[in-house]
Write a protein that holds these residues in place. Sequence first.
Motif, PDB file in Angstrom:
ATOM      1  N   TRP A 813       0.833  -1.191  -0.183  1.00  0.00           N
ATOM      2  CA  TRP A 813      -0.154  -0.053   0.197  1.00  0.00           C
ATOM      3  C   TRP A 813       0.875   1.502   0.057  1.00  0.00           C
ATOM      4  CZ3 TRP A 813      -4.335   2.006  -1.113  1.00  0.00           C
ATOM      5  CH2 TRP A 813      -5.124   2.736  -0.451  1.00  0.00           C
ATOM      6  N   TYR A 844      -9.450  -2.371   2.046  1.00  0.00           N
ATOM      7  CA  TYR A 844      -9.491  -1.763   0.881  1.00  0.00           C
ATOM      8  C   TYR A 844     -10.838  -2.116  -0.391  1.00  0.00           C
ATOM      9  CZ  TYR A 844      -6.681  -1.768  -3.668  1.00  0.00           C
ATOM     10  OH  TYR A 844      -6.009  -1.807  -4.676  1.00  0.00           O
ATOM     11  N   TYR A 847     -12.165   1.725   1.166  1.00  0.00           N
ATOM     12  CA  TYR A 847     -10.733   3.101  -0.139  1.00  0.00           C
ATOM     13  C   TYR A 847     -11.361   2.965  -1.250  1.00  0.00           C
ATOM     14  CZ  TYR A 847      -7.136   1.656   3.260  1.00  0.00           C
ATOM     15  OH  TYR A 847      -6.576   1.829   4.657  1.00  0.00           O
ATOM     16  N   ASP A 850     -13.643   6.338  -1.662  1.00  0.00           N
ATOM     17  CA  ASP A 850     -12.324   7.526  -1.554  1.00  0.00           C
ATOM     18  C   ASP A 850     -12.132   7.687  -2.363  1.00  0.00           C
ATOM     19  OD1 ASP A 850     -11.171   8.712  -0.168  1.00  0.00           O
ATOM     20  OD2 ASP A 850     -10.419   8.096   2.103  1.00  0.00           O
ATOM     21  N   LYS A 853      -8.082   7.578  -1.680  1.00  0.00           N
ATOM     22  CA  LYS A 853      -7.403   6.535  -2.369  1.00  0.00           C
ATOM     23  C   LYS A 853      -6.903   5.837  -2.887  1.00  0.00           C
ATOM     24  CE  LYS A 853      -7.842   5.608   3.129  1.00  0.00           C
ATOM     25  NZ  LYS A 853      -8.528   7.109   3.622  1.00  0.00           N
TER      26      LYS A 853
END
Length: 967
Positions: A813, A844, A847, A850, A853
């Motif tokens: 990541w 994940y 994410y 978002d 991200k």
Amino acid sequence: MGKGFYISRSAGRVAFLLGAVAVLTIIALSIVYSQEKSKNAAANGGEGADVTSPPPTSTPTLMPSNDPWDQYRLPDTLRPEYYNVTLWPRLSMDQNGMFIFTGSSSVVFTCVKETDLILIHSNKLNLTTFDRHMARLTAVGPAAVPTVETTWLQTETQYLVVQLSGMLTVGQAYQLDTEFQGELADDLGGFYRSEYVEDGVEKVVATTQMQATDARKAFPCFDEPAMKAVFNITLIHEPGTVALSNSMDAETVNTTIEGTKVTVTTFEPTKRMSTYVLAFIVCDFAHVTAPEDSGNVLIRIWARRKAIEQGQGDYALEVTGRILKFYESYFNISYPLSKSDQIALPDFNAGAMENWGLVTYRETALLYDREISSNGNKERVLTVISHELAHMWFGNLVTLRWWNDLWLNEGFASYVEYLGANHAEPTWNIKDTIVLNDVHRVFSVDALASSHPLSSREDEINMPKDITQLFDTISYSKGASVLRMLAEFLSEPVFIKGLSTYLNQFAYSNTVYTDLWDHLQQAVDSTPSLSLPHRVNDIMNRWILQMGFPVVTIDTRTGELSQKHFLLDPDSVVEKPSEFNYEWYVPITWKKAGVEQDPFWLLQKTDTHSPLTATGNEWVLANVNMTGYYRVNYDSDNWEHLLNQLNSDHQSIPVINRAQIVDDAFNLARAKIINITLALRTTVYLSQEREFMPWESAIDNLNYFFLMFDRSEVYGPMQTYFKKLVIPLLSYFQKMTLNWTKVPSNHNDQYNQINAIWLACKTGVESCQALTKGWFKQWMQDPANNPIHPNLRTTVYCSAIAAGGAEEWEFGWEMFKNASIASEADKLRYALACTKQPWLLNRYLDYTLDPTKIRKQDATSTIVYIARNVVGQTLAWNFLRERWEYIFTQFSTGSFGFANLISGVTRRFSSKFELQQLQQFMKDNEKVGFGSGGLALEQAIASTTVNLKWLAEYKEPVLDWFISQTK
């Protein structure tokens, strides 16, 4: 437009090779209509305008009416001639926390039929009022001008409606002026913003994506492909930024407007063109330029300054000139414009977009780093550029009249991209891979009863969502496949001759697909040596006006030949009628015992006197090099002869046909036409096979077995069998690369090396797993020096993260967040979905919603990656159902991306319970809707039904066969 890939094929190439993702982001190739984050504030009025509140918009039409403004198609009363458009995007937030743009537009149009009504597209724009109306009308010339009686916005059909007090005069020109404000949203459609960070500074790009119906979000326009016009574009932008559009900049002036220092860039008038290929961009990018002696066309590659400084645009610059020259020769028409700009955008939903003279790309589709990017990344850049540049002639110079013929535009570019790429990199043998990337790929969709014909009736495609659903695998890959077949049976010289006369006759205008058939027929008629059984139109209509394709069954003992509509689920009901009764005119090419024979045609359902006979141990092979769009089945004796030949001397069968035999056999077995064990036996010889295409075909089909059985007791024996198959291939590449220290010199060998490592690690070959874990551990210990070759990174990252835990995931990541090269970030983004830790996969998934991200353009493909992981399957499906309304709101208007979300997450579905869940999901979300994913949902239900029946019938015999092979 590029697939998305075409997913697409071009997009996500490495993931495709690993067999881990069936959906290519391509992809090729997709378009977006996502909803904007917030409503625009009411416009405050432009200079010289009345400052009044805009009139209220109308309520969306719920019931059809006969009023013109309730129809989705423009009336044929007006014809645009040219536009003068000025736009001023603000690259900083205003006091309301929004990014906005302001602008003005004047369109000069001719009245073709008498009317007292002007309908012009406008969507999500706040229009300034002139004397209480949202537009001002004047005459060009001496004609009297009727006054504007009333104006309003018809939001359902996305029109600005201008009702006049009297009639416009036929043959007279008029000018319609508007001023407006819009949001420079992050919705990836129309005039939108892309954001990135460079040297710690946040930067904003104002850019466009108009296809198919989003030019109307940038300025009021006649937003249909047949409404071609000349565009005069002026961009107002911050000093120090660069302004780009379709044509060359004519003048750049620094001045002050409303107390703000600005630069005003005016561009030369464009050629006559459609709104959907219009583009304008304001950015802080740099570029590289081809040498002046490279030709009469200015070639520039634009990207983030760091990317250009690092040389990431050099390969694109190198191949663009070669491809343009090839197409000039191929089409026998010079490149129509004075410049060819190509630009890589940090945020871009499609793979690429063929804006005339200013092609936009995802960074992964245009940028290539010689140190970091892989062989697959390089090929993706090459093929996507080749696809988009083909559109400069086929699509932009000559444009289809309406979206129902989209398949011809995208299918053609998807076919000739291989020719352009092959010319630019002749040692790669890239022309053959159309069989894997397009023919085999689309067969799986076109074999469903929920498939659709290539060409629709014009009156069936009206609303924007109807249009977006056409940007699918059928339009791109089936279109490419049937055009390749057409070029093969006509011969390349005849095909090119007809194509050239077609493009020359219809330059700067619009056509329907039959216009191309007419020109190809003229080329046939002028070639005495070529004899066809029917006219081009009659042959091709059977391939484009009915869905599906035939399976041709050959009995080599009697010479009997027959065709039948191939369906993966033979019990499915085909509800779509066909005037051709699901029969095709099929070009048959064939070999007997390795010797090519004279081709002929299968023109009816059955031919009892074909020459396809064999005696003794002779074998017959049909559809040589798989140039025809059909599958082939044989009598049991001939299947045995082919299997014996594969096991004794497989190289006597062409490499493409070795891939075909495997793919045909597995799919014929899925359709219950042949025994499943016969299909499995086609893989036995693979322990001797070293070529990429047969292995790739086998892995693609074996992936279906992994999906169906990785939750059952079949998985163990199956894994043991595949492990036995792949060990010789792994050893072969270990020796070729001197124990993994060198890169294979052959382009396709580099791909097959990936296949060897991926399958070996997946099936538990200890030396492979130790290798990948060791490389990854070495990188974790020294993050600044990655020891893993770019070609192998996707599979190594995935294997190591799957075998590891939170430490490996967190490292991946961090490397993803810090990656400065998009292709490297994509490899890590894919690999992060490989973890076996459910809590990491759930995090994940969160994410993906978002955008700080996971970029919005990557959200849906990341969810699909997680669903491909057996541990992540249920997590992704639950996530999709729980968040459907939000996901639909944010992402529904993409084509490939959003449709592939549904098909990708449900690909493993094979139980009654999962089928019921899908059906319930459809019911529960009827009010929310499915947008461009509606057809994909129907196909997911059909595929799940097929999988359910297949498992019930074949689970036991498959288990028995694997056990027998591993004793």
